[in-house]
Structure formats: structure tokens, C-alpha cells
Write a protein that holds these residues in place. Structure first.
Motif, mmCIF file in Angstrom:
data_model
loop_
_atom_site.group_PDB
_atom_site.id
_atom_site.type_symbol
_atom_site.label_atom_id
_atom_site.label_comp_id
_atom_site.label_asym_id
_atom_site.label_seq_id
_atom_site.Cartn_x
_atom_site.Cartn_y
_atom_site.Cartn_z
ATOM 1 N N ALA A 6 20.522 6.907 11.047
ATOM 2 C CA ALA A 6 20.031 5.548 11.241
ATOM 3 C C ALA A 6 19.388 5.387 12.618
ATOM 4 N N LEU A 7 20.006 5.972 13.643
ATOM 5 C CA LEU A 7 19.479 5.879 14.997
ATOM 6 C C LEU A 7 18.098 6.506 15.094
ATOM 7 N N GLU A 8 17.940 7.682 14.506
ATOM 8 C CA GLU A 8 16.644 8.360 14.573
ATOM 9 C C GLU A 8 15.563 7.506 13.927
ATOM 10 N N ARG A 9 15.869 6.921 12.772
ATOM 11 C CA ARG A 9 14.883 6.070 12.106
ATOM 12 C C ARG A 9 14.603 4.801 12.910
ATOM 13 N N LEU A 10 15.633 4.230 13.501
ATOM 14 C CA LEU A 10 15.429 3.042 14.327
ATOM 15 C C LEU A 10 14.487 3.331 15.487
ATOM 16 N N MET A 11 14.721 4.435 16.179
ATOM 17 C CA MET A 11 13.903 4.749 17.348
ATOM 18 C C MET A 11 12.451 5.005 16.983
ATOM 19 N N ASN A 12 12.222 5.523 15.773
ATOM 20 C CA ASN A 12 10.863 5.817 15.343
ATOM 21 C C ASN A 12 10.167 4.632 14.687
ATOM 22 N N GLU A 13 10.936 3.787 14.005
ATOM 23 C CA GLU A 13 10.341 2.717 13.215
ATOM 24 C C GLU A 13 10.498 1.334 13.842
ATOM 25 N N HIS A 14 11.667 1.038 14.385
ATOM 26 C CA HIS A 14 11.945 -0.284 14.966
ATOM 27 C C HIS A 14 12.796 -0.104 16.222
ATOM 28 N N PRO A 15 12.219 0.385 17.316
ATOM 29 C CA PRO A 15 13.013 0.666 18.517
ATOM 30 C C PRO A 15 13.792 -0.564 18.990
ATOM 31 N N VAL A 16 15.089 -0.378 19.192
ATOM 32 C CA VAL A 16 15.977 -1.438 19.640
ATOM 33 C C VAL A 16 17.093 -0.782 20.451
ATOM 34 N N PRO A 17 17.568 -1.398 21.518
ATOM 35 C CA PRO A 17 18.662 -0.800 22.285
ATOM 36 C C PRO A 17 19.913 -0.641 21.424
ATOM 37 N N VAL A 18 20.490 0.563 21.467
ATOM 38 C CA VAL A 18 21.646 0.886 20.628
ATOM 39 C C VAL A 18 22.797 1.370 21.505
ATOM 40 N N VAL A 19 23.997 0.831 21.233
ATOM 41 C CA VAL A 19 25.233 1.325 21.848
ATOM 42 C C VAL A 19 26.050 1.967 20.735
ATOM 43 N N MET A 20 26.369 3.260 20.897
ATOM 44 C CA MET A 20 27.111 3.996 19.883
ATOM 45 C C MET A 20 28.614 3.783 20.056
ATOM 46 N N LEU A 21 29.332 3.780 18.939
ATOM 47 C CA LEU A 21 30.791 3.806 18.945
ATOM 48 C C LEU A 21 31.203 5.212 18.532
ATOM 49 N N SER A 22 31.938 5.906 19.398
ATOM 50 C CA SER A 22 32.198 7.332 19.210
ATOM 51 C C SER A 22 33.688 7.618 19.207
ATOM 52 N N SER A 23 34.069 8.736 18.585
ATOM 53 C CA SER A 23 35.454 9.199 18.651
ATOM 54 C C SER A 23 35.613 10.162 19.815
ATOM 55 N N LEU A 24 36.872 10.429 20.193
ATOM 56 C CA LEU A 24 37.168 11.294 21.333
ATOM 57 C C LEU A 24 37.292 12.761 20.946
ATOM 58 N N VAL A 53 21.997 -3.302 19.039
ATOM 59 C CA VAL A 53 22.747 -2.868 17.855
ATOM 60 C C VAL A 53 23.929 -2.029 18.324
ATOM 61 N N THR A 54 25.134 -2.313 17.796
ATOM 62 C CA THR A 54 26.238 -1.363 17.966
ATOM 63 C C THR A 54 26.309 -0.547 16.692
ATOM 64 N N LEU A 55 26.483 0.763 16.852
ATOM 65 C CA LEU A 55 26.322 1.664 15.716
ATOM 66 C C LEU A 55 27.437 2.706 15.708
ATOM 67 N N ASP A 56 28.209 2.721 14.631
ATOM 68 C CA ASP A 56 29.224 3.755 14.450
ATOM 69 C C ASP A 56 28.532 5.050 14.045
ATOM 70 N N ILE A 57 29.139 6.178 14.342
ATOM 71 C CA ILE A 57 28.525 7.461 13.989
ATOM 72 C C ILE A 57 28.874 7.871 12.566
ATOM 73 N N GLU A 58 30.152 7.770 12.200
ATOM 74 C CA GLU A 58 30.610 8.249 10.890
ATOM 75 C C GLU A 58 30.608 7.103 9.883
ATOM 76 N N MET A 59 29.609 7.118 8.967
ATOM 77 C CA MET A 59 29.489 6.084 7.946
ATOM 78 C C MET A 59 28.948 6.687 6.658
ATOM 79 N N PRO A 60 29.276 6.107 5.504
ATOM 80 C CA PRO A 60 28.719 6.577 4.233
ATOM 81 C C PRO A 60 27.283 6.086 4.052
ATOM 82 N N VAL A 61 26.647 6.564 2.987
ATOM 83 C CA VAL A 61 25.271 6.187 2.596
ATOM 84 C C VAL A 61 24.262 6.704 3.611
ATOM 85 N N MET A 62 24.341 6.230 4.852
ATOM 86 C CA MET A 62 23.517 6.769 5.945
ATOM 87 C C MET A 62 24.343 6.704 7.220
#
Length: 393
Positions: free
Chosen positions: A67-85, A53-62
């Protein structure tokens, strides 16, 4: 060979398309779907079971962190974050790595980066690396208040201690000696500048450590397990871009009994302190008359694509005389550190510790050192600190 199935998550339709196009440019990657927020990401992970999963940090709703914390606890999957500088982006990224993200890629120009193509190669590389770690994901690290048993003979006063609470939680913190002070996140006292010696005495012991993918979380596991009276300085290379190593050092410093700082040029290194190479700079250690050791930062060409480079640090350590050295190689892609460790072995007075495959997020760097015959001790991550303390003791 099956393609790597990726779920792209970003609140911007434009960014979702750009990221998808970049990933589709590699024949080994397939984008199976796209999500516009963290909640939708969770739902689609349950339905599609992507490899990455590629996952942006700043998003509405959740947002991405929730989302990452829930993924790691409920459905662990490798995640690559998209981050700002930004500084805030760096702090959020370090937190994401603690929560279990495999790695991150920085957006060059903020949330909507029209020039994302500048990091296209890096994004593809990170996604491919993340796809290798399925089955070796780690749960989020223990929260403040979690007790970790310590077995090292260097722990003279206590056999267990508690990670400090975050400010405002009311959970007791601890001083470097292990004494609790209610409501204090970090009770160590920093001496005034006038009390800090301008010149350090001779250093006879040194630890050098290199790591890459999965490293921030691995560093937290190792450094938080060291006692405040750890008898050697620790120089660290973590592959990370400029702007992120300072946040990493600050976060680790808030959790550790030892002091953790981002290295600066020309400072005397002291026992009980870990110095992290700043992103964009090679870190070296140099010896001066009298046996004192100082840091040296330089910006020569990247080594093997890396600046900072583990090889550069290890090679500088190989030139030290009358210093006993311990070299540690932990999780990471590639083979950075193996050549430098070979130089240290040729110079003598070094013992190596290499992370076992069973706990590596990516087994590249440790595997290279092992295959070169340079691993004196091969141990799982949660025993590295204990092994180091026993060897120094």
C-alpha cells in the motif's frame, strides 16, 4: 489553526479504536476515517485526501508495504508506519522508510498491543511531524540497476556506477572497485578475523553525521554515493530505537561501496567504514596513544530525549587532537547536534555540512545549526556526498 486530518489503517478493529482514541486526545488532530487493509486505505486516501496516514505493516488483502509503495507513486501523502519489535518487523520498517514513509512507531507487544498507550506521546509526535512534510515527500529510491552519475574527484576509475541487484534478480552487481560480477549482490570480500589488525594506525580524518526524521532514506542517498576508497571513517547517529539500527546498517551495507556496520563498543575505526550508533546507546569516539580512534558505547541519560544523541557524538569528536573533522547535520526534528557542533567549532579543525531546507523531510536539526551560525556549507541532499568528497580531497 486547522486540525491535522489522519486516516488510521490497521486490520484489527481494536487497534484502530485505540490508535484513534490516542490521536483524538490531542486537540490538533482529527481522525477522519479508518481503513482495515491497504486496499481500503488507498481508496480512502483518494476520497478524503488526509494530511497523514498511519499504516500497519501486517494486513490481509494488501499489506502495508504494498500500500505504501502505491501511495508514494499514485497519491503521495505523509505516512507513519506501525511496526513490531521483531527482526522481521525491523527489516520491513527499514524497507518502508526506503519507500517513502516519514517515520514509524513500534507496537510494544506485537500486532495487538493492549499497552499501546506506552507509545501514545511518540505516536502523536510522529503524526505532527509528518504533517509538516507535505509537499516535500520523496519518491521511492531507485531500484537496483539504476545508474547514478558521480562527479567527485575521488572517483578515480568510473564516472557512474550501478546499485547492486537483490539476490536472484540476475542483474550484475559490482565489487568495491566497480567491476561487475553477474548475479552477485555484493562482491566485496571480508577478510578472515585473523587478517584484521587488532590495532589500527593513527587516524587523521573523521566524519561525524547526525540525522533523525527522514534520516534512513537520506543516509542511503549519501552513503551510496561514496567511493570504496573513501579516506575517512564515518560515525553516524540516526535517532532510532534498539533493534532497528542493525537492520538499517545491514541494508545500507548491501547497497554501498563503503562498509556500513552497527557500531560495537571498543572497536578500532577504519577509513572507508561507516559506524551507526546502536539504538539505546550513545556513541562516542575516543583517542588512544598513537593516534588511533576507537568507539565507546555508553548508556548515560538521554540527551534532549535522545539516546543515541548527536550532541554526545559531536562533543566526543571535539576532544580529539590532530584530527581533521567534518560534521554533517541532515533532516530531523528538534535541534540535536547544534550544541555538539558548537563544541567542535570551539575546538577547531572542523568543517560543517548542513542539509538545505529544500530537501529536508523535517528542517528542525539543520535549521537550528544554521540559525546558530554553524553551517559552513548548506547543500541539498543529493550534493552532500559530492561536497564531502571535494572537501576531503
Amino acid at each position: 489553526m486547522n486540525k491535522i486530518r489522519v486516516l488510521v489503517t490497521d486490520d484489527s478493529a481494536f487497534m484502530r479504536k485505540v490508535i484513534t482514541d490516542i490521536l483524538h486526545s490531542d486537540p490538533d488532530i482529527e481522525v477522519v476515517d479508518r481503513a482495515k487493509n491497504g486496499l481500503e486505505c488507498l481508496e480512502k486516501v483518494k476520497q478524503l485526501h488526509p494530511d497523514v496516514v498511519t499504516l500497519d505493516i501486517e494486513m490481509p488483502v494488501m499489506n502495508g508495504l504494498d500500500a505504501l509503495e502505491r501511495l508514494m507513486n499514485e497519491h503521495p501523502v505523509p505516512v507513519v508506519m506501525l511496526s513490531s519489535l521483531t527482526r522481521e518487523g525491523a527489516e520491513a520498517t527499514i524497507h518502508a522508510l526506503e519507500l517513502g514513509a516519514v517515520d514509524f512507531v513500534t507496537k510494544p507487544s506485537g500486532p495487538i498491543s493492549l499497552d499501546l498507550h506506552k507509545v501514545a506521546e511518540r505516536l502523536i509526535e510522529r503524526v505532527k511531524a509528518a504533517a509538516q512534510v507535505n509537499g516535500r515527500l520523496r519518491r521511492p529510491l531507485g531500484r537496483p540497476g539504476t545508474t547514478f552519475p558521480m562527479r567527485s574527484p575521488l572517483f578515480k576509475q568510473k564516472t557512474a556506477w550501478t546499485l547492486p541487484a537483490q539476490p536472484g534478480t540476475g542483474t550484475p552487481g559490482r565489487t568495491a572497485s566497480g567491476t561487475s560480477h553477474p548475479g552477485t549482490a555484493d562482491s566485496r570480500v571480508t577478510p578472515p578475523a585473523s587478517a584484521i589488525p587488532r590495532r589500527a594506525s593513527a587516524v587523521s580524518k573523521l566524519v561525524v553525521l547526525g540525522t533523525s526524521t527522514g534520516g534512513p532514506k537520506a543516509l542511503q542517498t549519501v552513503l551510496t554515493a561514496l567511493p570504496s576508497d573513501f579516506p575517512a571513517p564515518i560515525l553516524i547517529v540516526q535517532h532510532m530505537p534498539a533493534g532497528f539500527t542493525k537492520s538499517l546498517a545491514q541494508r545500507l551495507d548491501s547497497l554501498c561501496a563503503i562498509h556500513v556496520t552497527e557500531a560495537t563498543d571498543g572497536e578500532w575505526i577504519q577509513p572507508g567504514t561507516a559506524y551507526i550508533a546502536p539504538g539505546g546507546f550513545h556513541l562516542e569516539v575516543v583517542q588512544v596513544s598513537g593516534g588511533g580512534l576507537k568507539t565507546r558505547l555508553q548508556q548515560e541519560e538521554p540527551r534532549g530525549g535522545h539516546r543515541p544523541s548527536v550532541d554526545v557524538l559531536f562533543e566526543s569528536a571535539s576532544r580529539l587532537t590532530n584530527v581533521d573533522k567534518w560534521a554533517i547535520i541532515m533532516t530531523g526534528m528538534g535541534n540535536d547536534g547544534t550544541k555538539g557542533l558548537g563544541r567542535m567549532r570551539e575546538a577547531g579543525r572542523v568543517i560543517s555540512i548542513v542539509e538545505d531546507e529544500s530537501t529536508c523531510v523535517v528542517f528542525g536539526m539543520p535549521r537550528a545549526a544554521i540559525q546558530a551560525g554553524l553551517a559552513d556549507n548548506i547543500v541539498p541532499l543529493d550534493r552532500i556526498a559530492e561536497t564531502l568528497c571535494k572537501l576531503l580531497h
